[in-house]
Design an enzyme around this catalytic site. Sequence first.
Site, PDB file in Angstrom:
ATOM      1  CD  GLU A 147      -7.867 -13.552   8.010  1.00 18.61           C
ATOM      2  OE1 GLU A 147      -7.090 -12.637   7.708  1.00 18.61           O
ATOM      3  OE2 GLU A 147      -8.819 -13.377   8.798  1.00 18.61           O
ATOM      4  CD1 TRP A 174      -9.366  -4.005  -2.872  1.00 20.96           C
ATOM      5  CD2 TRP A 174     -11.397  -4.461  -2.032  1.00 20.96           C
ATOM      6  NE1 TRP A 174      -9.204  -4.867  -1.814  1.00 20.96           N
ATOM      7  CE2 TRP A 174     -10.430  -5.165  -1.287  1.00 20.96           C
ATOM      8  CE3 TRP A 174     -12.744  -4.583  -1.679  1.00 20.96           C
ATOM      9  CZ2 TRP A 174     -10.763  -5.988  -0.204  1.00 20.96           C
ATOM     10  CZ3 TRP A 174     -13.081  -5.406  -0.598  1.00 20.96           C
ATOM     11  CH2 TRP A 174     -12.098  -6.091   0.112  1.00 20.96           C
ATOM     12  CG  ASN A 181      -9.758 -12.109  12.139  1.00 19.28           C
ATOM     13  OD1 ASN A 181      -9.089 -11.535  11.284  1.00 19.28           O
ATOM     14  ND2 ASN A 181      -9.509 -13.366  12.509  1.00 19.28           N
ATOM     15  CG  ASP A 220     -12.506 -11.883   8.756  1.00 21.88           C
ATOM     16  OD1 ASP A 220     -11.677 -11.512   9.603  1.00 21.88           O
ATOM     17  OD2 ASP A 220     -12.291 -11.824   7.534  1.00 21.88           O
ATOM     18  NE  ARG A 270      -4.070  -2.190   1.506  1.00 22.69           N
ATOM     19  CZ  ARG A 270      -4.214  -3.339   2.181  1.00 22.69           C
ATOM     20  NH1 ARG A 270      -3.556  -3.553   3.298  1.00 22.69           N
ATOM     21  NH2 ARG A 270      -5.033  -4.268   1.733  1.00 22.69           N
ATOM     22  CG  ASP A 296     -10.038  -8.244   9.973  1.00 25.48           C
ATOM     23  OD1 ASP A 296     -10.643  -9.257  10.299  1.00 25.48           O
ATOM     24  OD2 ASP A 296      -8.915  -8.245   9.455  1.00 25.48           O
TER      25      ASP A 296
HETATM   26 CA    CA Z   1      -9.498 -10.958   9.031  1.00 25.31          CA
END
Ligand code: CA
Length: 590
Positions: A199, A496, A281, A323, A137, A325
Site C-alpha cells: 500500500e 479472520w 497487489n 486490491d 504471525r 492481493d
Molecule cells: Ca494489498
Amino acid sequence: MKYKGSKKGFAVTAMVAAMSLAGMANAGVTDQDILNDAMTTDDVVSNGLGPRGQRFSPLTKVNTDTVKDLRPVWAFSFGGEKQRGQESQPMVKDGVMYVTGSYSRVFAVDVRTGDELWQYDARLPDGIMPCCDVINRGVALYDDLVIFGTLDAKMVALNKDTGKVVWKKKVADYKAGYSITAAPLLVNGKVITGVSGGEFGVVGKVEAYDAKTGQIVWTRPTVEGHMGYIWKDGKKVENGISGGEAGKTWPGDMWKNGGAATWLGGTYDPDVNLLFFGTGNPAPWNSHLRPGDNLFSSSRLGINPDTGKIAWHFQTTPNDGWDFDGVNELISFDYKEKGKTIKAAATADRNGFMYVLNRENGDFIRGFPFVDEISWAKGLDKNGRPIYNDDNRPGDPTASADGKKGKAIRAVPSFLGGKNWMPIAYSQQTELFYVPSNEWAMDIWNEPVSYKKGAAYLGAGFTIKSLNDDYIGVLRAMDPKTGKEVWRYKNYAPLWGGVLATAGNLVFMGNPEGYLMAFDAKTGDVKYKFNTGSGIVGSPITWEMDGEQYISVVSGWGGAVPLWGGEVAKRVKHLNQGGSVWTFKLPKDA
Ligand code: CA
Ligand code: CA
C-alpha cells in the site's frame, strides 16, 4: 547437534532414538525436524504444521466423540496495553511454547504450567508503517534460535533459552513503508522471508538468510524489471536470473514502485524442491495508471530455494484493479486421477476463485468460485485467466468531468477478499480443504495519485458492506477435485483466523466472537465451542505430550477488519480486544 538427512527423511526415527540415548532431548531444531513436522506429533516446529502448510495433524485422541470434554488447562496473557490483533500461530518444542504478540513481541512459555520463561520486546521506532494492524504471525525455530520478523522490517534471531538477541538484520527500509508480519520459513538452513508494504509502493521481494549467522544468501524482487542477486564468498553477484524486462508488462517507470509485496510469507514443498510465495497487489490500486499484466503482482511463484530463481509463475488477477492481493498460501496435496498421482497445490484467492495448480510447473488444472457471488469476472478461461466484466473495473478518473474521481462501482468480493491471510487446512482423511471465507462487497472508485516515499500509494477510495444481514463469515469444506462445496458454517462476524484439521475427524477454528470451535470434518456439525474472552484471529495448533493431546490457540481481536472494514467495521466494533494464548486438553479420566 546438526546432521544432514535425506529429503524424504525415513532415517529419522533411528536418528531421534540415537539422540535421546545420547541425552540430546533438548537439542535444537534441525532441518529434518522441520521437514518431518507434519508427521511428528510431539512438536510443532513450522508454520502450518509442516512446511507444506496443510495444517493437518494425525492425532486422534481428541475426536468427534471426545471433543465435548475438552477443557482449558491454562491461559497466558501477553499483558501490557499493547493488545490489538493477535494473528500468531504458536510453536512447541521440548516443553516450551514460542508465540508472538502484537507490536513485535515474542514469549517463551512453559507448556505444562503456562508460566512465562522469557519475553522479548522489539524496540520499534515511531515511524513504522504497518498497513493493517501491528500484528505478527509467528516465529521460525532453528537450532537453538527463535527467529522472527519485526514491524520495522528486521529479522531477529533470539536464543531459545534466554530470549537474548543472537543476530539482527535489516531486511528493508521501514521509512519507505516496508514491514514484516509473516512467520519466516526455514528451509535447509536458510531463513526465507517476504516483506509487507504494497500500500506504500514498495518493491516486493523474497530473501534468504543463513539461519545461524543472518548473512544474506539471495534476494529475488517480485516486480518484473528488478534484478535478483546471490551472494558468493561474501560478494554480491548477479545471479544471471532474469527478473523479466523492465517496461514489458508495466508502462514507463511504473515498475519502479510496483508493489507485489510478499507479505504473507510462503510454504515449501520438498517433493518438487520449490518455495511457493504469493505476491500482493500492483501499486497503486488505480489500475488505469498501469495498463498491462504488471508481472509478478497478484501471482503465485514457484521459487528455487537455493538461488531465488523464479521457476514458474501463475497470475490470478492480471492488471489487478481491486486490491485482490495474490498472496494467499499455496498448499501442496496429491490426488489420484485415472490411476495416476497428480502433484497438485491449491489456493483460495482474495478474488473469490479457488485454484488447483500443477505444483511442478504452475500449470492451471482447474478453478472454481468459493464464494456465493463474484462480480468482477464472468469466470476463468482454460488457462485460468479471468474473463473480466469490464464494467466492474473502477473507472478511470481522467475520464471523469473534473478528473478527480472515476466512476464508482460495486465489486464482489471486497478487497479484504473472499479469503484474506487466514490459512486454510487440508485433511488427508477427508481429502477436503477447509476454507475460512467472507461474503462482502465494496463500493470502490479511483483517484489520481503519484508516488511519494513513505506515503500511502493507492489512488482509490472505498467502503465495505456485508452481502447478508445475518452473516459475513463462512467456513467452507471444499472438494478440490470437483470444486463442490461439501458443507458450510455461517458466522455473523467476518472470519479472520486460521483452520486446523485432525485425523480425529475434526476441524478447529476460532471466530471474532471469541469462540474456539470444533466441527465434524465430514458434516460441519459444531462439536465444541469455548469462549476465550476476545476475538480469535490466530491459527490453532495441536500436539501430544505425556500421552495426552493438546490444542492451543491465540486470542485477541484485531487485524485489518476494524481498520479497513468500512460499514463492516461498525458492525463489529462491540468486539473486545485482548491478547492471550489458551491451551486445552481432555481431562485425564475422560
Ligand atoms: Ca494489498
Ligand atoms: Ca511436529
